[in-house]
Write a protein that holds these residues in place. Structure first.
Motif, short mmCIF file in Angstrom:
data_model
loop_
_atom_site.label_atom_id
_atom_site.label_comp_id
_atom_site.label_asym_id
_atom_site.label_seq_id
_atom_site.Cartn_x
_atom_site.Cartn_y
_atom_site.Cartn_z
N ASN A 86 0.81 -1.26 -0.07
CA ASN A 86 -0.14 -0.08 0.10
C ASN A 86 0.74 1.15 -0.04
O ASN A 86 0.42 2.56 -0.32
N THR A 87 2.07 1.16 0.31
CA THR A 87 2.87 2.27 0.51
C THR A 87 4.23 2.18 -0.34
O THR A 87 5.00 1.18 -0.44
N ALA A 88 4.79 3.28 -1.02
CA ALA A 88 5.99 3.26 -1.51
C ALA A 88 6.88 4.37 -0.76
O ALA A 88 6.33 5.46 -0.51
N TYR A 89 8.15 4.07 -0.84
CA TYR A 89 8.96 4.81 0.18
C TYR A 89 10.07 5.31 -0.86
O TYR A 89 10.72 4.36 -1.28
N ILE A 90 10.16 6.42 -1.18
CA ILE A 90 11.04 6.94 -2.42
C ILE A 90 12.37 7.71 -1.85
O ILE A 90 11.99 8.63 -1.19
N GLY A 91 13.46 7.50 -2.18
CA GLY A 91 14.54 8.36 -2.04
C GLY A 91 14.76 9.26 -3.16
O GLY A 91 14.89 8.89 -4.42
N ASP A 92 14.42 10.54 -2.64
CA ASP A 92 15.02 11.51 -3.73
C ASP A 92 16.33 11.82 -4.09
O ASP A 92 16.74 12.36 -3.03
N LEU A 93 16.84 11.67 -5.10
CA LEU A 93 18.15 11.86 -5.39
C LEU A 93 18.79 13.28 -4.89
O LEU A 93 19.78 13.55 -4.31
N MET A 94 17.89 14.40 -5.13
CA MET A 94 18.35 15.69 -5.03
C MET A 94 17.82 16.37 -3.55
O MET A 94 18.71 17.02 -3.23
N SER A 95 16.84 15.65 -2.86
CA SER A 95 16.55 16.51 -1.79
C SER A 95 15.91 15.78 -0.53
O SER A 95 15.35 16.56 0.45
N GLY A 96 15.55 14.45 -0.53
CA GLY A 96 15.10 13.92 0.42
C GLY A 96 14.36 12.48 0.50
O GLY A 96 14.74 11.80 -0.36
N PHE A 97 13.26 12.41 1.18
CA PHE A 97 12.66 11.05 1.43
C PHE A 97 11.09 11.32 1.12
O PHE A 97 10.43 12.29 1.90
N LEU A 98 10.27 10.69 0.52
CA LEU A 98 8.80 10.77 0.26
C LEU A 98 8.21 9.47 0.61
O LEU A 98 8.73 8.40 0.10
N ILE A 99 7.00 9.65 0.89
CA ILE A 99 6.08 8.41 1.32
C ILE A 99 4.94 8.74 0.56
O ILE A 99 4.36 9.70 0.28
N ILE A 100 4.50 7.83 -0.63
CA ILE A 100 3.50 7.63 -1.33
C ILE A 100 2.59 6.45 -1.17
O ILE A 100 2.89 5.46 -1.05
N ASP A 101 1.20 7.21 -1.03
CA ASP A 101 0.18 5.93 -1.17
C ASP A 101 -0.02 5.13 -2.67
O ASP A 101 -0.25 5.93 -3.38
N ILE A 102 0.20 3.96 -2.40
CA ILE A 102 -0.09 3.31 -3.83
C ILE A 102 -1.08 2.03 -3.48
O ILE A 102 -1.06 1.05 -4.41
#
Length: 199
Positions: A86-102
């Motif tokens: 249900n959730t994707a955890y994304i590493g943003d190369l340029m600036s941080g970390f994101l949590i996305i509802d999938i």
């Protein structure tokens, strides 16, 4: 399942390890840097660089098809998918970390983010999915509390070994093994997550 840079998603049959063979592929619009697979192996989630998150139906492995792409304004470089899918955890190369509802793959949405990790190169999520471990250029490791996904918060960090390129966490989550870009293998004690220390 391979995130193959400018080639996107590549699926390879390794049932005979000595002679791997191509099953299928899907050329994404960006640069596939990392991949997550759903527990039922029907869906692939690609961290696709400037193209963001790409979600692909792999029910028919020979003919993968696009479900959707979602760009939250990040350069998606690393990804982990929750055990329930249900959730994707994304590493943003340029600036941080994101949590996305999938939870509905066709309509992903941003849940929360944390901008203080710097250049993010790898992401590992704890078994209880309450903690994110992040390796990057600004810090060897950053540890975030993601108990409340909408507002991730800093627990601790360690920057003394330079850039962390890849990261593995021990099964008891007391030790971090970091591939340092210039320092080789770095082993950190994370028993007290607020103050990681070099072993």
């Amino acid at each position: 399942y391979i995130a193959d840079d400018t080639n996107g998603l590549v699926l390879v049959d390794i049932s005979t390890p000595g002679t791997p063979s191509l099953i299928g592929s899907y050329d994404t619009a960006g640069t596939g840097g990392d991949i997550g697979i759903s527990s039922d192996e029907n869906t692939a989630y690609i961290a696709d660089g400037a193209n963001g998150l790409v979600i692909i139906d792999i029910t028919a492995p020979g003919t993968p098809s696009l479900i959707t792409s979602y760009n939250p304004g990040a350069f998606a470089y690393a990804i982990e998918v929750s055990s329930d899918g249900n959730t994707a955890y994304i590493g943003d190369l340029m600036s941080g970390f994101l949590i996305i509802d999938i939870s509905t793959p066709a309509t992903p949405g941003l849940v929360g983010s944390y901008a203080g990790t710097g250049f993010t190169l790898d992401v590992v999520i704890s078994s209880d999915e309450n903690t994110a471990y992040i390796a990057g250029a600004s810090n060897t490791i950053v540890i975030l509390d993601i108990t409340t996904p909408g507002t991730p918060s800093l627990i601790g960090s360690y920057a003394g070994a330079g850039t962390g390129s890849k990261l593995e966490i021990s099964s008891d989550e007391s030790t971090a093994y970091v591939a340092g870009q210039y320092d080789g293998l770095v082993i950190l004690d994370i028993t007290t997550p607020g103050t990681p220390s070099l072993i």
